[in-house]
Write a protein that holds these residues in place. Structure first.
Motif, short mmCIF file in Angstrom:
data_model
loop_
_atom_site.label_atom_id
_atom_site.label_comp_id
_atom_site.label_asym_id
_atom_site.label_seq_id
_atom_site.Cartn_x
_atom_site.Cartn_y
_atom_site.Cartn_z
N TRP A 203 103.01 43.62 35.48
CA TRP A 203 102.91 45.04 35.84
C TRP A 203 101.46 45.45 35.96
CZ3 TRP A 203 107.15 46.61 37.75
CH2 TRP A 203 107.44 47.95 37.95
N VAL A 204 101.20 46.60 36.56
CA VAL A 204 99.82 47.02 36.77
C VAL A 204 99.49 48.37 36.15
CG1 VAL A 204 100.16 48.15 39.00
CG2 VAL A 204 97.96 47.10 38.49
N ILE A 205 100.49 49.18 35.87
CA ILE A 205 100.23 50.52 35.33
C ILE A 205 100.87 50.64 33.96
CG2 ILE A 205 100.38 53.00 35.70
CD1 ILE A 205 100.75 52.46 38.66
N GLY A 206 100.07 50.58 32.89
CA GLY A 206 100.61 50.67 31.55
C GLY A 206 101.10 52.06 31.21
N MET A 207 102.40 52.16 30.96
CA MET A 207 103.01 53.46 30.64
C MET A 207 102.68 54.52 31.68
SD MET A 207 104.70 52.80 27.86
CE MET A 207 105.12 54.36 27.11
N LYS A 208 102.25 54.07 32.86
CA LYS A 208 101.89 54.94 33.99
C LYS A 208 100.70 55.84 33.69
CE LYS A 208 106.45 54.78 36.11
NZ LYS A 208 106.09 53.68 37.00
N VAL A 209 99.88 55.45 32.71
CA VAL A 209 98.70 56.26 32.37
C VAL A 209 97.41 55.44 32.40
CG1 VAL A 209 100.02 57.89 30.97
CG2 VAL A 209 98.99 55.89 29.88
N ASP A 210 97.49 54.15 32.68
CA ASP A 210 96.28 53.31 32.66
C ASP A 210 96.48 52.14 33.61
OD1 ASP A 210 94.03 51.78 32.07
OD2 ASP A 210 94.13 52.20 29.92
N ARG A 211 95.48 51.89 34.47
CA ARG A 211 95.56 50.77 35.41
C ARG A 211 94.77 49.54 34.96
NH1 ARG A 211 97.63 51.93 40.53
NH2 ARG A 211 98.17 54.11 40.83
N TYR A 212 94.12 49.62 33.82
CA TYR A 212 93.41 48.49 33.24
C TYR A 212 92.38 47.88 34.20
CZ TYR A 212 97.33 49.16 30.17
OH TYR A 212 98.26 49.72 29.36
N VAL A 213 91.66 48.76 34.87
CA VAL A 213 90.64 48.31 35.82
C VAL A 213 89.61 47.45 35.08
CG1 VAL A 213 88.77 49.06 37.35
CG2 VAL A 213 90.96 50.30 37.31
N GLY A 214 89.33 46.28 35.63
CA GLY A 214 88.37 45.37 35.03
C GLY A 214 88.94 44.47 33.97
N LEU A 215 90.19 44.69 33.56
CA LEU A 215 90.79 43.89 32.52
C LEU A 215 91.91 42.97 33.02
CD1 LEU A 215 91.10 46.46 29.57
CD2 LEU A 215 89.51 44.54 29.75
N GLN A 216 92.53 43.34 34.12
CA GLN A 216 93.71 42.62 34.62
C GLN A 216 93.40 42.04 36.01
OE1 GLN A 216 97.21 45.05 34.74
NE2 GLN A 216 98.50 43.45 35.58
N PRO A 217 93.13 40.74 36.11
CA PRO A 217 92.70 40.17 37.38
C PRO A 217 93.81 39.97 38.40
CG PRO A 217 92.82 38.46 35.72
CD PRO A 217 93.09 39.75 35.02
N TYR A 218 95.07 40.00 37.96
CA TYR A 218 96.18 39.72 38.89
C TYR A 218 97.44 40.39 38.38
CZ TYR A 218 99.97 37.17 41.18
OH TYR A 218 101.12 36.85 41.88
N SER A 219 98.21 40.95 39.29
CA SER A 219 99.50 41.55 38.94
C SER A 219 100.56 41.07 39.92
CB SER A 219 99.42 43.07 38.97
OG SER A 219 100.71 43.62 38.72
N ALA A 220 101.74 40.74 39.37
CA ALA A 220 102.82 40.25 40.21
C ALA A 220 103.68 41.39 40.77
CB ALA A 220 103.69 39.29 39.42
N ALA A 221 103.52 42.61 40.26
CA ALA A 221 104.36 43.72 40.72
C ALA A 221 103.62 45.03 40.53
CB ALA A 221 105.68 43.76 39.96
#
Length: 222
Positions: A203-221
């Motif tokens: 996933w890419v949006i944690g609880m729909k309040v954070d996109r973890y920019v700079g922390l998550q290099p790849y997302s499958a969905a």
């Protein structure tokens, strides 16, 4: 669907077909009885996938990860960080410590059914507070140090919300808000990174309040 030995054959075949293009392979079903079984524990390799010449399935798993490097491939583990099952070695401890999501009356909340198994969910914030998230990570790195050498893992079901209630907290029984849970998800990313391991995630949006920019290099969905 493949043993560890057959998995390496696929990695080698792809290497040859692509003239050695770099690969990152997420090994799914490497634990216990296969995909999704006995989470939240990551403590045992799948005996059904073992090589005949190895003493344990863990030996075979580690062999695969090391051998894959010969084919420009970083093989790593697919780790579910959200789901929990009643037959897990960690179930009783996680229920006792209120890590399993519960309703306001203190009853574990049943989620989806996967492969005929009732699935429950983990509160990231409570697991972190109890030190169990850190322990899970430390234990799997000690068990399979090759994932640290390869600098990557895949966090499956890093969703930040139960499927039945995308808008509310993971565990209504606890005081943690969506924002609290998302903040701990950020801590989990950083805990892995402090150990030189990057985390891809479902996933890419944690609880729909954070996109973890700079922390998550790849997302499958999305």
């Amino acid at each position: 669907f493949l043993t560890f030995e057959q998995g390496l054959e696929v990695i080698e075949r792809l290497h040859n077909l692509t003239c050695g293009v770099p690969q990152i392979v997420f090994l799914t079903g490497w634990q216990f009885e296969g995909h999704d079984s006995k989470y939240p524990s990551w403590a045992e390799a799948n005996r059904h996938l073992k090589r005949a010449e190895d003493e344990t399935a863990l030996d075979s798993l580690r062999w695969l990860i090391r051998e894959a490097r010969k084919y420009n491939c970083r093989a790593t583990l697919h780790l579910n960080v959200f789901d929990a099952y009643q037959d897990s070695p960690l179930w009783d401890e996680y229920v006792e410590k209120d890590i399993i999501a519960k309703d306001k009356q203190g009853n574990p909340i049943k989620g989806n059914v996967w492969s005929g198994m009732d699935c429950y969910h983990v509160s990231y914030a409570q697991e972190w507070k109890q030190g169990m998230a850190q322990k899970r990570i430390d234990d799997i790195i000690a068990m399979v140090p090759e994932i640290q050498e390869n600098n990557c893992v895949y966090l499956d079901a890093f969703l930040g919300a139960r499927k039945d209630d995308q808008q509310g907290p993971i565990s209504p029984f606890l005081e943690f808000t969506k924002e609290d849970e998302a903040a701990v998800m950020r801590k989990i990313f950083r805990y892995w990174r402090d150990r030189e391991i990057d985390c891809a995630s479902e996933w890419v949006i944690g609880m729909k309040v954070d996109r973890y920019v700079g922390l998550q290099p790849y997302s499958a969905a999305q």
